[in-house]
Design an enzyme around this catalytic site. Structure first.
Site, PDB file in Angstrom:
ATOM      1  N   ASP A   1      52.691  82.126 -26.297  1.00  5.53           N
ATOM      2  CA  ASP A   1      52.690  81.014 -27.244  1.00  5.53           C
ATOM      3  C   ASP A   1      51.335  80.854 -27.929  1.00  5.53           C
ATOM      4  O   ASP A   1      51.263  80.445 -29.090  1.00  5.53           O
ATOM      5  CB  ASP A   1      53.054  79.719 -26.519  1.00  5.53           C
ATOM      6  CG  ASP A   1      54.480  79.736 -25.998  1.00  5.53           C
ATOM      7  OD1 ASP A   1      55.258  80.600 -26.436  1.00  5.53           O
ATOM      8  OD2 ASP A   1      54.816  78.891 -25.139  1.00  5.53           O
ATOM      9  N   GLY A   2      50.265  81.186 -27.213  1.00  5.04           N
ATOM     10  CA  GLY A   2      48.933  81.076 -27.798  1.00  5.04           C
ATOM     11  C   GLY A   2      48.736  81.990 -28.994  1.00  5.04           C
ATOM     12  O   GLY A   2      47.971  81.675 -29.912  1.00  5.04           O
TER      13      GLY A   2
ATOM     14  N   ASN B   1      50.449  72.355 -32.548  1.00  5.85           N
ATOM     15  CA  ASN B   1      50.877  71.692 -31.309  1.00  5.85           C
ATOM     16  C   ASN B   1      50.399  70.246 -31.225  1.00  5.85           C
ATOM     17  O   ASN B   1      51.192  69.333 -31.332  1.00  5.85           O
ATOM     18  CB  ASN B   1      50.391  72.468 -30.080  1.00  5.85           C
ATOM     19  CG  ASN B   1      51.484  73.320 -29.470  1.00  5.85           C
ATOM     20  OD1 ASN B   1      52.608  73.345 -29.952  1.00  5.85           O
ATOM     21  ND2 ASN B   1      51.159  74.027 -28.405  1.00  5.85           N
TER      22      ASN B   1
ATOM     23  N   ASP C   1      42.359  58.217 -19.844  1.00  7.34           N
ATOM     24  CA  ASP C   1      41.741  59.537 -19.959  1.00  7.34           C
ATOM     25  C   ASP C   1      41.778  60.075 -21.384  1.00  7.34           C
ATOM     26  O   ASP C   1      41.074  61.028 -21.703  1.00  7.34           O
ATOM     27  CB  ASP C   1      42.434  60.540 -19.023  1.00  7.34           C
ATOM     28  CG  ASP C   1      41.951  60.399 -17.588  1.00  7.34           C
ATOM     29  OD1 ASP C   1      41.017  59.611 -17.368  1.00  7.34           O
ATOM     30  OD2 ASP C   1      42.512  61.060 -16.699  1.00  7.34           O
TER      31      ASP C   1
END
Length: 418
Positions: A163-164, A259, A289
């Protein structure tokens, strides 16, 4: 008779001018109308862009329902036969060397295509030292991702990896993106539906223009940072003096994100504290966070790990997901595509924040900096193995094991008596 006609036309012109003045008055009096008319955002992926790269476009389908096209009917077509292809390979992955060489030889020798390859891919000793493959590499067109613009030279893209690799392909094109065909040769493969075993017939089918596509919307992100080197000066007593708060003294950078945009607390031990604006209105302060702003494609990535829902890529939406919020009632929300989000560090924040775009270009966000996010007009046309709906549910089942559980035993009539 002539006087009557002249009077009629004068009255008609007067009525037209009156209507024009009325329209202009409404536009001035209604700031919302003026704001919406001036905004370049688009609610739907391909609009106003109807082409993908130099030669590809989406086949027009007259059978639409409420102006929304059935995802299964989205088909790829070519204005002209494609002649150039960009092959993207995961760097320094030995398992991809043989598939890469086979594919490039097939495209060059059999299909007579112009093959574009990154220069750093050919610098791999496993490729540069291969004497049998050297004759093929001399026919390649090379480029560097940070120097050369190939947006108008590539007809379609083939990705070899996970996917990267697809995310990296998206980052190479800041405007119109050519169709992308992704082979599953990585670890997860949620966005890579094709298997390499039958690559020749599959690539041939794409070149002939017989394939379904899914338009994966992207986020247009603008980071505005205070340029303290030009803006601030220190007097004799050590007091910092500013020269005004105009945009000319700031540094702006723009990204196209497939994304998600992630704002987090970075290395600090304190909670992050950022303000979230929607169309100029403060809607909440994120204390925790961090926060994830994702596309429907990114909803199955970091966002789903943080508790968000999964959204099909054809749904025009933006998802906002808090990361470990310090509030039990802060749930992920989905807002319409096309709205403008802005994230800024709260004035009472104890520390700075950090932002990344598809896991890259990580940078620090300080007081006065802002991150503006909206739907991009340039989606990524991802080529499907079957169609957008079936491919997506296949990925949910195979990659994420969605709703996988041990089945209950069959209950017979005898068991029901007990």
């Amino acid at each position: 008779m002539k006087l009557a006609f002249l009077l009629f036309y004068c009255l008609k012109i007067a009525a037209t001018l009156k209507q024009l003045c009325f329209s202009l008055t409404n536009c001035i009096a209604d700031p919302l109308h003026t704001c919406l008319a001036a905004r370049p955002q688009s609610l739907h992926g391909p609009s106003p862009v109807t082409t993908f790269g130099p030669k590809a476009c989406m086949l027009q389908n007259p059978h639409t329902v409420m102006h929304i096209q059935d995802p299964a009917s989205q088909r790829l077509t070519w204005n002209k036969p494609p002649k150039s292809v960009l092959v993207i390979k995961k760097i320094q992955d030995a398992s991809l060397l043989q598939p890469f060489k086979e594919l490039c030889m097939f495209l060059t020798e059999v299909k007579d295509m112009i093959v574009y390859v990154e220069k750093k891919v050919l610098e791999d000793p496993a490729i540069s030292d291969d004497e049998n493959f050297r004759a093929i590499t001399k026919k390649f067109c090379t480029f560097r991702d940070d120097l050369d613009d190939i947006s108008n030279r590539v007809d379609f893209i083939i990705c070899l990896g996970g996917d990267g690799t697809l995310l990296y392909a998206s980052s190479l094109f800041q405007e119109s993106v050519p169709p992308v065909m992704a082979f599953h040769l990585g670890s997860l493969g949620f966005l890579t539906p094709f298997k390499f075993d039958t690559y020749q017939s599959q690539v041939t089918q794409i070149i002939e223009g017989n394939a379904a596509i899914v338009l994966r919307s992207r986020l247009k992100v603008r980071v505005l940072k205070e340029n303290w080197e030009k803006k601030a000066r220190v007097d004799e007593k050590g007091i910092i003096l500013t020269n005004g708060d105009n945009e000319s003294s700031r540094k702006a950078v723009q990204y196209q994100v497939l994304n998600e945009v992630v704002v987090d607390r970075g290395p600090s031990s304190y909670l992050s504290n950022v303000d979230l604006f929607l169309d100029g209105h403060l809607i909440t302060t994120v204390q925790g966070d961090g926060v994830i702003v994702s596309t429907p494609t990114g909803s199955t990535a970091y966002a789903v790990a943080a508790g968000a829902s999964m959204i099909h890529p054809n749904v025009p939406a933006i998802m906002i997901t808090p990361i470990c919020p310090h509030s039990l009632s802060f749930r992920p929300i989905v807002v319409p595509a096309g709205v403008e989000l802005k994230i800024m560090l709260s004035c009472d924040a104890r520390n700075t924040a950090w932002v990344s775009f598809d896991g890259r270009k990580r940078q620090e966000i300080c007081h006065g900096d802002s991150i503006t996010i909206t739907t991009s007009c340039f989606p990524v046309p991802s080529i499907c193995f079957r169609d957008p709906v079936n491919d997506w549910f296949e990925s949910l089942a195979q990659c994420l094991h969605w709703n996988v559980r041990k089945k209950q035993n069959y209950l017979s009539s005898e068991d029901e008596e007990f």
